[in-house]
Design a protein around this motif. Structure first.
Motif, PDB file in Angstrom:
ATOM      1  N   ILE A  60      46.548  44.709  45.608  1.00 34.18           N
ATOM      2  CA  ILE A  60      45.410  45.159  44.805  1.00 34.18           C
ATOM      3  C   ILE A  60      44.448  45.955  45.678  1.00 34.18           C
ATOM      4  CG2 ILE A  60      43.347  44.364  43.560  1.00 34.18           C
ATOM      5  CD1 ILE A  60      45.170  42.038  42.490  1.00 34.18           C
ATOM      6  N   GLN A  61      44.150  45.456  46.881  1.00 38.80           N
ATOM      7  CA  GLN A  61      43.198  46.134  47.763  1.00 38.80           C
ATOM      8  C   GLN A  61      43.701  47.506  48.206  1.00 38.80           C
ATOM      9  OE1 GLN A  61      40.034  45.539  48.190  1.00 38.80           O
ATOM     10  NE2 GLN A  61      40.432  43.867  46.754  1.00 38.80           N
ATOM     11  N   MET A  62      45.013  47.642  48.437  1.00 43.06           N
ATOM     12  CA  MET A  62      45.556  48.951  48.812  1.00 43.06           C
ATOM     13  C   MET A  62      45.292  49.972  47.707  1.00 43.06           C
ATOM     14  SD  MET A  62      49.205  47.841  50.578  1.00 43.06           S
ATOM     15  CE  MET A  62      50.009  49.137  49.691  1.00 43.06           C
ATOM     16  N   ASN A  63      45.532  49.577  46.461  1.00 39.90           N
ATOM     17  CA  ASN A  63      45.278  50.470  45.334  1.00 39.90           C
ATOM     18  C   ASN A  63      43.782  50.731  45.167  1.00 39.90           C
ATOM     19  OD1 ASN A  63      47.750  51.207  43.437  1.00 39.90           O
ATOM     20  ND2 ASN A  63      48.170  49.188  44.278  1.00 39.90           N
ATOM     21  N   MET A  64      42.984  49.688  45.343  1.00 42.76           N
ATOM     22  CA  MET A  64      41.538  49.837  45.159  1.00 42.76           C
ATOM     23  C   MET A  64      40.932  50.768  46.201  1.00 42.76           C
ATOM     24  SD  MET A  64      40.713  48.338  42.428  1.00 42.76           S
ATOM     25  CE  MET A  64      38.927  48.397  42.597  1.00 42.76           C
ATOM     26  N   ALA A  65      41.438  50.737  47.422  1.00 45.93           N
ATOM     27  CA  ALA A  65      40.918  51.630  48.470  1.00 45.93           C
ATOM     28  C   ALA A  65      41.077  53.085  48.037  1.00 45.93           C
ATOM     29  CB  ALA A  65      41.636  51.369  49.790  1.00 45.93           C
ATOM     30  N   ASP A  66      42.226  53.415  47.434  1.00 47.80           N
ATOM     31  CA  ASP A  66      42.431  54.778  46.938  1.00 47.80           C
ATOM     32  C   ASP A  66      41.486  55.083  45.776  1.00 47.80           C
ATOM     33  OD1 ASP A  66      44.427  55.601  48.712  1.00 47.80           O
ATOM     34  OD2 ASP A  66      46.015  54.741  47.484  1.00 47.80           O
ATOM     35  N   LEU A  67      41.408  54.175  44.813  1.00 47.39           N
ATOM     36  CA  LEU A  67      40.561  54.415  43.639  1.00 47.39           C
ATOM     37  C   LEU A  67      39.101  54.609  44.036  1.00 47.39           C
ATOM     38  CD1 LEU A  67      42.023  51.856  41.093  1.00 47.39           C
ATOM     39  CD2 LEU A  67      42.220  54.341  41.001  1.00 47.39           C
ATOM     40  N   GLU A  68      38.623  53.775  44.942  1.00 45.42           N
ATOM     41  CA  GLU A  68      37.219  53.871  45.350  1.00 45.42           C
ATOM     42  C   GLU A  68      36.934  55.185  46.068  1.00 45.42           C
ATOM     43  OE1 GLU A  68      36.934  50.108  47.318  1.00 45.42           O
ATOM     44  OE2 GLU A  68      36.756  49.046  45.400  1.00 45.42           O
ATOM     45  N   GLN A  69      37.965  55.783  46.680  1.00 42.94           N
ATOM     46  CA  GLN A  69      37.832  57.109  47.305  1.00 42.94           C
ATOM     47  C   GLN A  69      38.172  58.230  46.318  1.00 42.94           C
ATOM     48  OE1 GLN A  69      36.797  57.669  50.578  1.00 42.94           O
ATOM     49  NE2 GLN A  69      36.321  55.494  50.495  1.00 42.94           N
ATOM     50  N   ASP A  70      38.347  57.865  45.050  1.00 46.21           N
ATOM     51  CA  ASP A  70      38.703  58.806  43.982  1.00 46.21           C
ATOM     52  C   ASP A  70      40.030  59.512  44.257  1.00 46.21           C
ATOM     53  OD1 ASP A  70      38.163  59.726  41.435  1.00 46.21           O
ATOM     54  OD2 ASP A  70      37.160  61.537  42.153  1.00 46.21           O
ATOM     55  N   ARG A  71      40.975  58.757  44.829  1.00 47.26           N
ATOM     56  CA  ARG A  71      42.322  59.277  45.077  1.00 47.26           C
ATOM     57  C   ARG A  71      43.315  58.580  44.150  1.00 47.26           C
ATOM     58  NH1 ARG A  71      41.224  58.207  51.002  1.00 47.26           N
ATOM     59  NH2 ARG A  71      42.327  56.271  50.503  1.00 47.26           N
ATOM     60  N   LYS A  72      44.430  59.264  43.888  1.00 52.70           N
ATOM     61  CA  LYS A  72      45.501  58.693  43.081  1.00 52.70           C
ATOM     62  C   LYS A  72      46.036  57.460  43.804  1.00 52.70           C
ATOM     63  CE  LYS A  72      49.855  60.121  43.140  1.00 52.70           C
ATOM     64  NZ  LYS A  72      50.644  58.901  43.181  1.00 52.70           N
ATOM     65  N   PRO A  73      46.067  56.309  43.115  1.00 48.10           N
ATOM     66  CA  PRO A  73      46.598  55.105  43.762  1.00 48.10           C
ATOM     67  C   PRO A  73      48.125  55.069  43.707  1.00 48.10           C
ATOM     68  CG  PRO A  73      45.868  54.577  41.568  1.00 48.10           C
ATOM     69  CD  PRO A  73      45.536  56.033  41.793  1.00 48.10           C
ATOM     70  N   GLU A  74      48.684  54.143  44.454  1.00 47.29           N
ATOM     71  CA  GLU A  74      50.137  53.978  44.484  1.00 47.29           C
ATOM     72  C   GLU A  74      50.668  53.437  43.166  1.00 47.29           C
ATOM     73  OE1 GLU A  74      53.350  51.182  46.818  1.00 47.29           O
ATOM     74  OE2 GLU A  74      51.478  51.670  47.829  1.00 47.29           O
ATOM     75  N   GLY A  75      49.893  52.578  42.500  1.00 49.03           N
ATOM     76  CA  GLY A  75      50.402  51.917  41.300  1.00 49.03           C
ATOM     77  C   GLY A  75      51.346  50.805  41.709  1.00 49.03           C
ATOM     78  N   TYR A  76      52.376  50.571  40.913  1.00 50.80           N
ATOM     79  CA  TYR A  76      53.353  49.535  41.228  1.00 50.80           C
ATOM     80  C   TYR A  76      54.729  50.030  40.843  1.00 50.80           C
ATOM     81  CZ  TYR A  76      55.288  44.932  42.021  1.00 50.80           C
ATOM     82  OH  TYR A  76      56.012  43.881  42.530  1.00 50.80           O
ATOM     83  N   ASN A  77      55.516  50.422  41.846  1.00 49.54           N
ATOM     84  CA  ASN A  77      56.813  51.050  41.603  1.00 49.54           C
ATOM     85  C   ASN A  77      57.942  50.222  42.214  1.00 49.54           C
ATOM     86  OD1 ASN A  77      58.701  52.879  40.755  1.00 49.54           O
ATOM     87  ND2 ASN A  77      58.317  54.337  42.381  1.00 49.54           N
ATOM     88  N   ARG A  78      57.858  48.906  42.072  1.00 53.19           N
ATOM     89  CA  ARG A  78      58.920  48.055  42.589  1.00 53.19           C
ATOM     90  C   ARG A  78      59.824  47.633  41.451  1.00 53.19           C
ATOM     91  NH1 ARG A  78      55.826  44.623  47.253  1.00 53.19           N
ATOM     92  NH2 ARG A  78      54.947  46.476  48.212  1.00 53.19           N
ATOM     93  N   LYS A  79      61.031  47.259  41.817  1.00 46.98           N
ATOM     94  CA  LYS A  79      61.992  46.838  40.802  1.00 46.98           C
ATOM     95  C   LYS A  79      61.424  45.648  40.036  1.00 46.98           C
ATOM     96  CE  LYS A  79      66.791  45.878  40.120  1.00 46.98           C
ATOM     97  NZ  LYS A  79      68.001  46.576  40.396  1.00 46.98           N
ATOM     98  N   GLY A  80      61.427  45.743  38.736  1.00 51.52           N
ATOM     99  CA  GLY A  80      60.905  44.690  37.890  1.00 51.52           C
ATOM    100  C   GLY A  80      60.954  45.153  36.451  1.00 51.52           C
ATOM    101  N   LYS A  81      60.432  44.332  35.573  1.00 51.17           N
ATOM    102  CA  LYS A  81      60.443  44.673  34.152  1.00 51.17           C
ATOM    103  C   LYS A  81      59.639  45.946  33.894  1.00 51.17           C
ATOM    104  CE  LYS A  81      59.806  41.219  31.355  1.00 51.17           C
ATOM    105  NZ  LYS A  81      59.127  40.194  30.540  1.00 51.17           N
ATOM    106  N   PHE A  82      58.455  46.024  34.525  1.00 57.65           N
ATOM    107  CA  PHE A  82      57.581  47.182  34.317  1.00 57.65           C
ATOM    108  C   PHE A  82      57.197  47.819  35.647  1.00 57.65           C
ATOM    109  CE2 PHE A  82      56.456  44.427  30.645  1.00 57.65           C
ATOM    110  CZ  PHE A  82      56.878  45.288  29.643  1.00 57.65           C
ATOM    111  N   ARG A  83      57.046  49.114  35.612  1.00 57.32           N
ATOM    112  CA  ARG A  83      56.480  49.866  36.736  1.00 57.32           C
ATOM    113  C   ARG A  83      55.211  50.528  36.230  1.00 57.32           C
ATOM    114  NH1 ARG A  83      61.400  51.944  40.334  1.00 57.32           N
ATOM    115  NH2 ARG A  83      62.769  50.192  39.918  1.00 57.32           N
ATOM    116  N   LEU A  84      54.212  50.602  37.087  1.00 61.03           N
ATOM    117  CA  LEU A  84      52.949  51.251  36.744  1.00 61.03           C
ATOM    118  C   LEU A  84      52.867  52.501  37.603  1.00 61.03           C
ATOM    119  CD1 LEU A  84      50.300  50.977  35.100  1.00 61.03           C
ATOM    120  CD2 LEU A  84      49.316  49.887  37.118  1.00 61.03           C
ATOM    121  N   MET A  85      52.961  53.659  36.963  1.00 60.56           N
ATOM    122  CA  MET A  85      53.121  54.923  37.681  1.00 60.56           C
ATOM    123  C   MET A  85      51.913  55.843  37.465  1.00 60.56           C
ATOM    124  SD  MET A  85      56.340  54.302  38.577  1.00 60.56           S
ATOM    125  CE  MET A  85      57.086  55.847  39.026  1.00 60.56           C
TER     126      MET A  85
END
Length: 129
Positions: free
Chosen positions: A55-80
């Motif tokens: 969560i913190q890795m994604n938040m660091a990007d968002l707080e800097q107004d950068r595109k976050p990584e999201g969640y692209n690991r194997k699983g039911k859902f990916r957040l891209m």
């Protein structure tokens, strides 16, 4: 009974002009927790540190107004987050359309709570297998 390859399903949040990545910051931890819970990833007490780090890795990007990584690991859902447009989407190869819609609607509620303006498009793009 054999069936062809599963078609990927997607649920897109196309953000209104003027939306910035940092606008997602207030609710993004909750959005990511929904995706992680649906995937049954990082759910045990032992995994809490990994979940918070993710969560913190994604938040660091968002707080800097950068595109976050999201969640692209194997699983039911990916957040891209596509590189070329202000959008976020859920993608699945295994969940059924009603399950995708239900999860997408939970995320939509979070975005609305944060007054993030968006339009929804389901299966907006076809993805290669």
């Amino acid at each position: 009974m054999m069936s062809g390859p599963m078609k990927a399903l997607s649920y897109h949040f196309i953000f209104a002009p003027g939306t910035r990545y940092k606008d997602l910051a207030p609710v993004f931890p909750d959005i990511l927790k929904i995706v992680l819970a649906e995937n049954d990833h990082f759910q045990s007490p032992e995994d809490e540190e990994n979940r918070e780090m993710f969560i913190q890795m994604n938040m660091a990007d968002l707080e800097q107004d950068r595109k976050p990584e999201g969640y692209n690991r194997k699983g039911k859902f990916r957040l891209m987050f596509p590189l070329d447009r202000m959008e976020m989407y859920l993608r699945t190869n295994v969940a059924k359309a009603p399950e995708l819609r239900r999860t997408g609607e939970k995320i939509a509620e979070m975005l609305s709570t944060a007054n993030v303006k968006y339009e929804v498009a389901e299966n907006a793009n076809e993805f290669p297998d």
